[in-house]
Enzyme design. Structure first.
Site, PDB file in Angstrom:
ATOM      1  N   LYS A  77      34.249 107.561  77.948  1.00  0.00           N
ATOM      2  CA  LYS A  77      34.437 108.766  77.131  1.00  0.00           C
ATOM      3  C   LYS A  77      35.915 109.101  76.997  1.00  0.00           C
ATOM      4  CE  LYS A  77      34.162 113.772  77.594  1.00  0.00           C
ATOM      5  NZ  LYS A  77      33.849 114.884  78.489  1.00  0.00           N
ATOM      6  N   THR A 106      36.833 117.970  79.637  1.00  0.00           N
ATOM      7  CA  THR A 106      37.699 116.976  79.007  1.00  0.00           C
ATOM      8  C   THR A 106      37.190 116.746  77.596  1.00  0.00           C
ATOM      9  OG1 THR A 106      38.240 115.882  81.099  1.00  0.00           O
ATOM     10  CG2 THR A 106      38.567 114.619  79.091  1.00  0.00           C
ATOM     11  N   LYS A 115      45.578 114.676  80.180  1.00  0.00           N
ATOM     12  CA  LYS A 115      44.404 114.096  80.835  1.00  0.00           C
ATOM     13  C   LYS A 115      44.030 112.752  80.221  1.00  0.00           C
ATOM     14  CE  LYS A 115      40.516 113.518  83.067  1.00  0.00           C
ATOM     15  NZ  LYS A 115      39.395 114.467  83.071  1.00  0.00           N
TER      16      LYS A 115
END
Length: 312
Positions: A244, A94, A169
């Site tokens: 994050k 990611t 995502k």
């Protein structure tokens, strides 16, 4: 069966590599951690001495790395020029959308087919092979990647062109972060108003407030299906990882002048929880900051609490 290079054997990557090996593929695994390599060998993978060695003669390459800087370093330093040009490259990390697009452009310029394919589902899903893959790339690259991704996941969805997987995502996880906070606030308020948590769950899970954070990942111990809340908020999806992803979402929003007030507030609250020592706990543990029961780990220096909270 194919020869697959797998680079990055952390909590997620280890289970993913093991499933590829279990399916009969010749998996050449590499990680900087000796412990991770030993675990991979026990799961049927073969140890590679370097990333470059892992990708030599590979028909497919999978990477699962912490951040965009690591992805760029591995692809530019070890994969491009060492992997056969016939290999399909799949980055399941990611990372930011811009870096994902740039690396795929570099791959295409170097003669490779590549996709960005971040995952949703957590450690348990990685081990069980039930992840959801959000895939960005041209149709031909997606077609090449899909058979390998299907071994590791229950759903493989082509989100669009290069970088679209990362976009999906971070948008998904921004929604998840914000909805978890709202769910936590709601349970805390319900209890303050005298409602039994299980009773409130039974009502809300069948009413208009129903959402995944409540029905599948309830932040209250002993309510609903088993979740990290039943294990003192250990395991699952760490707060550090949620933060994050929220920061990636905020960066992406700024890059397109996107207005995301709920996402921005979620990032602010998870930053506060992280600064109070919550990084290692599952992201649903933020309920303990909301209800004022969080005890900061010894040695941490929490910032000033928001109005109306004691700051424990």
């Amino acid at each position: 069966m194919a020869r697959v290079a797998f680079i990055g054997l952390g909590n997620m990557g280890s289970g993913m590599a093991a499933n590829l090996a279990k399916a009969g593929h010749d998996v050449r695994a590499f990680d900087l951690s000796e412990e991770a390599l030993t675990k991979a060998e026990k799961c049927g993978c073969l140890r590679a001495e370097s990333a470059a060695a892992a990708v030599a003669e590979a028909e497919a390459v999978v990477t699962m790395l912490p951040a965009g800087t690591h992805v760029r370093a591995v692809y530019e330093g070890s994969i491009f020029g060492n992997a056969p040009h016939t290999a399909i490259l799949m980055d399941c990390s990611t990372i930011d959308v811009g870096t994902a697009r740039e690396i795929i452009e570099e791959a295409q310029a170097a003669g490779y087919a590549m996709v960005d394919a971040p995952v949703s589902g957590g450690i348990a899903a990685a081990e069980a092979g039930t992840l959801t893959f959000m895939v960005g790339g041209v149709e031909k690259a997606f077609t090449c990647a899909e058979p390998f991704l299907q071994i590791m996941g229950k759903a493989v969805i082509h989100a669009g062109g290069p970088g679209a997987g990362q976009a999906a995502k971070i948008c998904n996880n921004m929604l998840l972060g914000a909805s978890m906070i709202a769910t936590c606030e709601t349970f805390v308020l319900a209890q303050k108003l005298g409602l039994d948590p299980q009773t409130f769950f039974d009502i809300a899970s069948q009413a208009s407030g129903q959402n995944w954070s409540m029905t599948s990942y309830c932040p209250v111990p002993g309510v609903g299906p088993e979740t990290p809340a039943d294990r003192d908020y250990n395991g699952g999806f760490a707060t550090a990882l949620m933060l994050k992803d929220l920061r990636l979402a905020m960066d992406a929003a700024r890059s397109v002048d996107g207005y995301v007030p709920m996402g921005s507030h979620a990032e602010e609250l998870y930053t506060r929880f992280s600064e109070r020592g919550g990084d290692g706990k599952d992201f649903s543990a933020i309920i303990k900051m909301i209800d004022d029961s969080w005890q900061a780990p010894e040695g941490s220096s929490p910032p000033s609490p928001p109005p109306g909270h004691s700051g424990r």
